[in-house]
Design an enzyme around this catalytic site. Structure first.
Site, PDB file in Angstrom:
ATOM      1  N   GLU A  25       0.829  -1.216   0.000  1.00  0.00           N
ATOM      2  CA  GLU A  25       0.000   0.000   0.000  1.00  0.00           C
ATOM      3  C   GLU A  25       0.859   1.259   0.000  1.00  0.00           C
ATOM      4  O   GLU A  25       2.036   1.222   0.390  1.00  0.00           O
ATOM      5  CB  GLU A  25      -0.950   0.004   1.203  1.00  0.00           C
ATOM      6  CG  GLU A  25      -0.258  -0.025   2.554  1.00  0.00           C
ATOM      7  CD  GLU A  25      -1.126   0.476   3.698  1.00  0.00           C
ATOM      8  OE1 GLU A  25      -1.679   1.586   3.571  1.00  0.00           O
ATOM      9  OE2 GLU A  25      -1.234  -0.227   4.711  1.00  0.00           O
ATOM     10  N   LYS A  86      -5.489  10.546   0.860  1.00  0.00           N
ATOM     11  CA  LYS A  86      -5.635   9.187   1.386  1.00  0.00           C
ATOM     12  C   LYS A  86      -6.925   8.631   0.796  1.00  0.00           C
ATOM     13  O   LYS A  86      -8.002   9.176   1.013  1.00  0.00           O
ATOM     14  CB  LYS A  86      -5.708   9.247   2.916  1.00  0.00           C
ATOM     15  CG  LYS A  86      -6.007   7.928   3.588  1.00  0.00           C
ATOM     16  CD  LYS A  86      -6.161   8.121   5.097  1.00  0.00           C
ATOM     17  CE  LYS A  86      -6.866   6.932   5.721  1.00  0.00           C
ATOM     18  NZ  LYS A  86      -7.253   7.190   7.129  1.00  0.00           N
ATOM     19  N   VAL A 106      -5.444   0.032   2.965  1.00  0.00           N
ATOM     20  CA  VAL A 106      -5.608  -1.426   2.896  1.00  0.00           C
ATOM     21  C   VAL A 106      -6.791  -1.756   1.981  1.00  0.00           C
ATOM     22  O   VAL A 106      -6.692  -2.611   1.087  1.00  0.00           O
ATOM     23  CB  VAL A 106      -5.799  -2.032   4.304  1.00  0.00           C
ATOM     24  CG1 VAL A 106      -6.240  -3.495   4.221  1.00  0.00           C
ATOM     25  CG2 VAL A 106      -4.513  -1.911   5.123  1.00  0.00           C
ATOM     26  N   ASP A 138     -17.158   4.619  14.158  1.00  0.00           N
ATOM     27  CA  ASP A 138     -16.088   4.780  13.168  1.00  0.00           C
ATOM     28  C   ASP A 138     -15.471   3.409  12.915  1.00  0.00           C
ATOM     29  O   ASP A 138     -14.747   2.873  13.756  1.00  0.00           O
ATOM     30  CB  ASP A 138     -15.034   5.777  13.675  1.00  0.00           C
ATOM     31  CG  ASP A 138     -13.938   6.045  12.637  1.00  0.00           C
ATOM     32  OD1 ASP A 138     -13.806   5.268  11.667  1.00  0.00           O
ATOM     33  OD2 ASP A 138     -13.205   7.035  12.819  1.00  0.00           O
ATOM     34  N   SER A 140     -13.348   1.236  10.028  1.00  0.00           N
ATOM     35  CA  SER A 140     -12.574   1.364   8.791  1.00  0.00           C
ATOM     36  C   SER A 140     -13.192   0.543   7.661  1.00  0.00           C
ATOM     37  O   SER A 140     -13.640  -0.591   7.870  1.00  0.00           O
ATOM     38  CB  SER A 140     -11.146   0.885   9.028  1.00  0.00           C
ATOM     39  OG  SER A 140     -10.441   0.867   7.798  1.00  0.00           O
ATOM     40  N   ALA A 141     -13.152   1.126   6.461  1.00  0.00           N
ATOM     41  CA  ALA A 141     -13.599   0.400   5.273  1.00  0.00           C
ATOM     42  C   ALA A 141     -12.707  -0.813   4.990  1.00  0.00           C
ATOM     43  O   ALA A 141     -13.081  -1.692   4.204  1.00  0.00           O
ATOM     44  CB  ALA A 141     -13.616   1.337   4.066  1.00  0.00           C
ATOM     45  N   ASP A 142     -11.550  -0.867   5.635  1.00  0.00           N
ATOM     46  CA  ASP A 142     -10.683  -2.051   5.486  1.00  0.00           C
ATOM     47  C   ASP A 142     -11.429  -3.337   5.853  1.00  0.00           C
ATOM     48  O   ASP A 142     -11.233  -4.386   5.226  1.00  0.00           O
ATOM     49  CB  ASP A 142      -9.451  -1.956   6.398  1.00  0.00           C
ATOM     50  CG  ASP A 142      -8.495  -0.836   6.013  1.00  0.00           C
ATOM     51  OD1 ASP A 142      -8.707  -0.172   4.977  1.00  0.00           O
ATOM     52  OD2 ASP A 142      -7.517  -0.630   6.770  1.00  0.00           O
ATOM     53  N   LYS A 159      -3.118  -1.819  15.598  1.00  0.00           N
ATOM     54  CA  LYS A 159      -2.693  -1.021  16.750  1.00  0.00           C
ATOM     55  C   LYS A 159      -3.828  -0.895  17.748  1.00  0.00           C
ATOM     56  O   LYS A 159      -4.998  -0.848  17.364  1.00  0.00           O
ATOM     57  CB  LYS A 159      -2.332   0.393  16.303  1.00  0.00           C
ATOM     58  CG  LYS A 159      -1.047   0.494  15.556  1.00  0.00           C
ATOM     59  CD  LYS A 159      -0.613   1.954  15.502  1.00  0.00           C
ATOM     60  CE  LYS A 159       0.730   2.079  14.840  1.00  0.00           C
ATOM     61  NZ  LYS A 159       0.631   1.936  13.372  1.00  0.00           N
TER      62      LYS A 159
HETATM   63  N1  PSU Z   1      -2.667   1.420  10.607  1.00  0.00           N
HETATM   64  C1  PSU Z   1      -1.325   1.516  10.711  1.00  0.00           C
HETATM   65  N2  PSU Z   1      -0.629   2.160   9.738  1.00  0.00           N
HETATM   66  C2  PSU Z   1      -1.238   2.691   8.639  1.00  0.00           C
HETATM   67  C3  PSU Z   1      -2.659   2.562   8.539  1.00  0.00           C
HETATM   68  C4  PSU Z   1      -3.327   1.918   9.528  1.00  0.00           C
HETATM   69  O1  PSU Z   1      -0.766   1.050  11.691  1.00  0.00           O
HETATM   70  O2  PSU Z   1      -0.561   3.274   7.781  1.00  0.00           O
HETATM   71  C5  PSU Z   1      -3.359   3.103   7.310  1.00  0.00           C
HETATM   72  C6  PSU Z   1      -3.658   1.973   6.309  1.00  0.00           C
HETATM   73  O3  PSU Z   1      -3.566   2.488   5.001  1.00  0.00           O
HETATM   74  C7  PSU Z   1      -5.109   1.632   6.624  1.00  0.00           C
HETATM   75  C8  PSU Z   1      -5.657   2.998   6.950  1.00  0.00           C
HETATM   76  O4  PSU Z   1      -5.799   1.020   5.573  1.00  0.00           O
HETATM   77  O5  PSU Z   1      -4.625   3.633   7.680  1.00  0.00           O
HETATM   78  C9  PSU Z   1      -6.937   2.927   7.733  1.00  0.00           C
HETATM   79  O6  PSU Z   1      -7.518   4.194   7.771  1.00  0.00           O
HETATM   80  P1  PSU Z   1      -9.061   4.348   8.209  1.00  0.00           P
HETATM   81  O7  PSU Z   1      -9.071   3.996   9.674  1.00  0.00           O
HETATM   82  O8  PSU Z   1      -9.357   5.792   7.965  1.00  0.00           O
HETATM   83  O9  PSU Z   1      -9.845   3.423   7.357  1.00  0.00           O
HETATM   84 MN    MN Z   2     -12.926   5.903   9.832  1.00  0.00          MN
END
Ligand code: PSU
Ligand code: MN
Length: 303
Positions: A25, A86, A106, A138, A140-142, A159
């Protein structure tokens, strides 16, 4: 191939030779780590993948194309520029159609990998269910992408900026296997053990490769998470990093940081509060994931 996908020569040649390709990524570069360590990390990770018999494919959006495999100069640009979006699933069509620069998370790296026919993806940590979801939702879309898209993600867990028990429950609901590699518990990124037991674990790469193959042969749509703990020697002390994370989360709340900004904010705060110690650990664990991910992909495509 999809008309928005553009392969680098290295990736194209690798595919022609039938070598395993590993997606990487770009949000981890542009929003996950400071410059210049981010670029050095990206280059080293690519080299580790080559050294272990696979081909690296760092993914990013440039000029209306989803680029699969970046040049050295492009890696540098994504590391140094402050004006890169992003891009998660919601944002993808807009950033591609407006021909601006975008870093893939991701979720979008999985989408691109699927379009390019890539089955394995190495990163540091997943996004997940954020702490405090009870009052401020909240997620994540992951996680949704893992539910739907057939790509295996090798990472060091997530984390504890996240609600890890809720994240695991969400993945269970969505039917996403989370396999601990040489661990029975979910790793927590900087530390080897979140204390949360996993339903699946294995010390054997070929067993994991077989399970993934079987999942997809059963037409069980969606991804797989291989959770690979940070090496013992590089792990941070749990009490130390947990209190730093607490402080970072508190600061994000006080400053009312929300939406797509929260994860980058927390990652940056943690690096700042640890005086760079967390960054060192982060780089070490990504490199370890690169090695294990390449080994797993090589095993998967054997015979
Ligand atoms: N967690 C990490 N390092 C990162 C990310 C998450 O420890 O760099 C990044 C990844 O690209 C992950 C994104 O897909 O943050 C998730 O963001 P969000 O919570 O906004 O979906
Ligand atoms: Mn989010």
């Amino acid at each position: 191939m999809n008309k928005y996908i553009m392969l680098s020569n290295e990736v194209k040649n690798g595919m022609e030779k039938g070598l395993p390709i590993i997606a990487l990524e770009s949000t981890i570069i542009s929003h996950g780590m400071p410059y210049p360590q981010n670029v050095a990390m990206a280059r080293e990770v690519e080299q580790i993948i080559r050294d272990n018999g696979a081909v690296p494919a760092t993914i990013a959006i440039i000029d209306g194309k989803i680029r699969v495999g970046l040049s050295d100069d492009e890696l540098e640009m994504f590391g140094i520029s402050k004006s890169i979006a992003k891009v998660s699933r919601r944002d993808l069509a807009n950033v591609v159609s407006s021909k601006t620069l975008g870093a893939t998370t991701v979720a979008t790296t999985m989408i691109a990998a699927k379009l390019a026919g890539i089955k394995f993806f190495v990163t540091g940590g997943l996004g997940g269910v954020h702490r405090g979801w009870e009052t401020h939702l909240d997620i994540s879309a992951d996680l949704e992408e893992l539910a739907n898209t057939d790509v295996t993600v090798i990472c060091a867990g997530a984390k504890s900026i996240l609600d890890l028990p809720a994240t695991l429950e969400y993945l269970e609901t969505k039917g996403v296997p989370v396999i601990g590699y040489k661990t029975k518990n979910l790793p927590a990124f900087f530390t080897r053990d979140s204390g949360l037991p996993l339903a699946l674990s294995s010390d054997d790469i070929s067993h994991i490769a077989n399970m993934i193959k079987t999942k997809w042969e059963l037409k069980l749509q969606g991804g797989v998470v291989v959770a690979n703990p940070i090496p013992e020697a590089d792990a941070l002390a749990p009490e130390y990093i947990d209190s730093i994370i607490e402080n970072a989360v508190k600061e994000a709340e006080e400053q009312n940081i929300i939406g797509k900004d929260i994860t980058p904010f927390l990652l940056g705060k943690i690096v700042e509060l640890t005086g760079g110690k967390s960054l060192e650990a982060n780089i070490k664990l990504v490199k370890h994931n690169a090695k294990v991910g390449a080994q797993l992909a090589v095993e998967f495509f054997k015979n």
